[in-house]
Design an enzyme around this catalytic site. Structure first.
Site, short mmCIF file in Angstrom:
data_model
loop_
_atom_site.label_atom_id
_atom_site.label_comp_id
_atom_site.label_asym_id
_atom_site.label_seq_id
_atom_site.Cartn_x
_atom_site.Cartn_y
_atom_site.Cartn_z
N ASP A 165 -5.11 -3.28 3.73
CA ASP A 165 -5.01 -1.82 3.64
C ASP A 165 -6.15 -1.17 4.43
O ASP A 165 -6.38 -1.53 5.58
CB ASP A 165 -5.00 -1.41 2.17
CG ASP A 165 -4.62 0.03 1.94
OD1 ASP A 165 -3.46 0.40 2.23
OD2 ASP A 165 -5.46 0.82 1.48
N TYR A 168 -8.98 9.33 2.59
CA TYR A 168 -7.74 9.57 3.34
C TYR A 168 -7.85 10.83 4.18
O TYR A 168 -7.47 10.84 5.36
CB TYR A 168 -6.56 9.68 2.38
CG TYR A 168 -5.99 8.36 1.95
CD1 TYR A 168 -4.80 7.89 2.47
CD2 TYR A 168 -6.65 7.57 1.01
CE1 TYR A 168 -4.27 6.67 2.09
CE2 TYR A 168 -6.13 6.35 0.62
CZ TYR A 168 -4.94 5.90 1.16
OH TYR A 168 -4.42 4.68 0.77
N HIS A 187 1.10 -6.30 -1.36
CA HIS A 187 -0.02 -5.50 -0.90
C HIS A 187 -1.37 -5.94 -1.48
O HIS A 187 -2.41 -5.65 -0.92
CB HIS A 187 0.23 -4.04 -1.29
CG HIS A 187 -0.73 -3.05 -0.70
ND1 HIS A 187 -0.68 -2.65 0.61
CD2 HIS A 187 -1.77 -2.38 -1.25
CE1 HIS A 187 -1.64 -1.77 0.84
NE2 HIS A 187 -2.31 -1.59 -0.26
#
Length: 380
Positions: A175, A308, A358
């Site tokens: 990620d 983010y 993930h």
């Protein structure tokens, strides 16, 4: 002014008042009215089902033992250090093997250093393990200010490795962590021995956005990518909110433990192996709740969302080409992943697994540990 480069030993010790407050908030949750026909605890088509969320919240309140999990986490050495004004939390487990390779493990969202808890013991025969927490995540809080994105974080991690005494080291990431690992290799090739990346089939949903379409795709292959795109479209709610309105969602995540629980637990269903019908089928329930508890106690639901925003508005690419050996481990594999991510066959190591997703360090720690050993032994 000269920056303080001290490495300060750290132990987790959440105040009892915070544990009591969490239980009180969970007991006083204001639940939505149930919708008739929406009583299947395994139906995640509209998000996390109310029935399953209530079940998980009840266990978090009455069955989960934070103190036991805290004691287990404290068995691994930890420290804090300040880089560029930001406090960083670091797990640092030295191997008894004098010839061990230093290895940095990079987590992403909605993970944390807790993600690697079960992987570390499988690695320490061969590696000195270092796990920094991203700025705004876990105990790398509170944020010192704005501007903490991929580039600044990468340089901070390089400085942390210097302070720990490691001139050369390997990296692994998933990620966000894969972006940090790759950027370290690209900018510091004289220091990075090799970089190992863990990905899953969902990566194909980023083709046309973060990654270009490879040349020569057949109509059938384009249709397969389109199918993954359609699956990914339903997952973009969190992404757009954290990219553009982190303050708005941050307030809810900081005030409501059930809101934080739902925000993260859903991803442990939709981003893990499709073989499991609930998140705690894919990963251990206590480890999942330890990770979520960390977000709650450190208020990092809000501050992790800032990463983010910063990255989205930085103008930086998530991936950078590096000239050091690279290894890839694809979980929940899809035959087109290599066509997209390594069309030139440049990766010196490529593994594909039907298992996992993930969070490979939580879902399939032995598979990941074996793959890391195989890759780094080949290049050492």
């Amino acid at each position: 002014m000269t920056e303080n480069t001290t490495l300060t030993p750290f132990r987790i010790d959440i105040p009892q008042a915070d544990l009591d407050d969490l239980r009180t908030r969970l007991a006083q949750t204001r639940w939505p009215h149930p919708v008739p026909g929406r009583d299947d605890r395994t139906d995640f088509s509209r998000g996390i089902p109310l029935a399953y969320l209530q079940e998980l919240a009840e266990y978090w309140r009455d069955g989960f033992d934070w103190r036991a999990q805290e004691a287990a986490l404290n068995q691994q050495d930890q420290l804090t250090t300040v880089v560029d004004g930001q406090t960083f939390h670091v797990v640092h487990v030295r191997s008894a093997n004098p010839d061990a390779t230093p290895l940095v493990l990079h987590h992403g969202w909605p993970g944390s250093f807790v993600e690697y808890q079960r992987l570390v013991p499988l690695l320490t025969d061969d590696f000195h393990v270092v796990i920094p927490s991203l700025p705004g995540f876990g105990f790398s809080t509170p944020l010192s200010g704005t501007g903490w994105e991929l580039a600044r974080t990468t340089e901070a991690y390089a400085e942390i490795m210097t302070r720990l005494g490691y001139g050369r080291f390997g990296t692994h990431g998933t990620d966000i962590g894969s972006g940090i690992a790759g950027r370290l290799a690209a900018l510091h090739p004289e220091r990075v021995i090799g970089t190992h990346t863990g990905v899953e089939r969902r990566l194909l949903g980023m083709v046309g956005d973060k990654f270009p379409y490879p040349e020569g795709l057949t109509d059938d292959e384009r249709a397969q990518i389109a199918e993954v795109h359609a699956e990914s479209a339903a997952e973009r709610g969190y992404y757009e909110m954290q990219n553009h309105r982190p303050d708005t969602i941050g307030a809810a995540l900081t005030d409501s433990p059930v809101g934080q629980l739902a925000w993260i637990a859903e991803k442990f269903k939709t981003w893990t192996s499709g073989a499991f019908r609930t998140p705690d089928g894919a990963v251990d329930r206590d480890q999942l709740l330890t990770n979520i508890s960390l977000y709650w106690f450190t208020r990092s639901g809000a501050s992790s969302a800032q990463f983010y925003y910063e990255s989205e508005h930085s103008g930086l690419e998530w991936a950078m080409a590096a000239e050091v050996p690279s290894g890839w481990a694809v979980f929940d594999s899809h035959p087109l992943v290599r066509r997209v991510m390594d069309p030139w066959g440049a990766a010196s190591h490529w593994s594909e697994f039907t298992e996992g997703g993930h969070f490979p360090a939580m879902e399939e720690p032995k598979l990941l540990a074996d793959d890391l050993r195989t890759f780094f032994r080949r290049i050492s």
